[in-house]
Scaffold this active site. Sequence first.
Site, PDB file in Angstrom:
ATOM      1  N   TYR A 111       3.335   3.122  -1.054  1.00 64.29           N
ATOM      2  CA  TYR A 111       4.137   2.381  -2.036  1.00 64.29           C
ATOM      3  C   TYR A 111       4.652   1.106  -1.380  1.00 64.29           C
ATOM      4  CZ  TYR A 111       8.019   1.093  -5.104  1.00 64.29           C
ATOM      5  OH  TYR A 111       8.862   0.409  -5.934  1.00 64.29           O
ATOM      6  N   GLU A 199       5.691  -4.832  -7.706  1.00 68.01           N
ATOM      7  CA  GLU A 199       5.475  -3.451  -7.236  1.00 68.01           C
ATOM      8  C   GLU A 199       3.997  -3.114  -7.191  1.00 68.01           C
ATOM      9  OE1 GLU A 199       7.919   0.328  -8.387  1.00 68.01           O
ATOM     10  OE2 GLU A 199       6.262   0.172  -9.817  1.00 68.01           O
TER      11      GLU A 199
END
Length: 387
Positions: A111, A199
Amino acid sequence: MNIHEYQAKEIFKRYAIPVNEGSVAQTAEEAFEIAKKLRGAGHFFAVKAQIHAGGRGKGGGIKIVKTPEEVKAAARNLLGKKLTTPQTGGEGKLVSQVFVEATAEIEKEYYASIALDRSAARPCLIVSEAGGMDIEEVAAREPEKIFKRLFSPQDGLGPDEAASAANQLTRDSRTAQIFASLFQPLAKLFLDLDASLVEINPLAVMSSGEVIAIDAKINFDDNGLYRHPEIAALRDPSQEDPREVEAKKYELSYVGLDGNIGCIVNGAGLAMATMDIIKFAGGEPANFLDVGGGASKEKVAAAFKIILQDPKVRAILVNIFGGIMRCDVVAEGILAAVKEVGVKVPLVARLEGTNVNEGKEILKKSGLNIISASTFAEAAEKVVAAL
């Protein structure tokens, strides 16, 4: 402002952030043709619903298939239907397009994101070795797996800062070097385009050793859009609350909520306090709505119309402190709204400040059944009682 994954990936390409090959389709036939052109670019195809919400995988909005025919079938099952995810609420969001891309086996998911750390008033790189669909749960249950690195909004993310974050994710020097070289343009994108969030989840190491941004999400600060007309043009109103879209036309700050008491207030701070005192009195606000400091009667009337579009609204509280905003203008706006659309729910008005006596006189002479309140607390108590 949010944009779709396929739009975010086009921006990623401009910053040399690696993504899979793919295109967007509005029909199952278009998806089939895209898959035929992509054949050979990967081992599988991913068919992804394009909506402004996360958790698409959990909601069944991402399908992994092997053939163009299966792509066509997957697209047909998604298009024109509402997708419900943990982030859409019960109503879901309509899928009007799908993103078809070629992909391959993923070895490990990570991530990475850039967000604003409001407490530090600085942008922040956030990374984790536990990427994928359950990142929110990981952050809640195992916060030690989330690594954060603040950086300067003037200087950007430096090579040492990027390398430090990359080394938190992997001991493999080659992969860490690739991560570090990716984090810097991610931060540059964030700063260049006035983003509020960039993101990648998952950021994947593929079985081939390549590092790919499997998903892409970018949110933008509305206040910076005047500097980026090319970004503003990416807005998809069909994915937004129609009341919020209508409010933007009148430069009203509106956010829909789940309660049944509509609020018309001037000033963001007073609007927040109004919602708080409604809750304190035992009610539930249906919206945040700030008409601004110098609203015209047309703006006030528009605010009423937007609020009344919500079928859950069973009462309205007008809470105005007149400074630049004049109370007589608000009163005229109330009358204009009643005349144009009708207000069939109880209406409580609390006016204070500039031209308050004139405003109260206008409402009194109107003959309308408007419940008057003198204090903040009294206004909240009366609107809750009116339900």
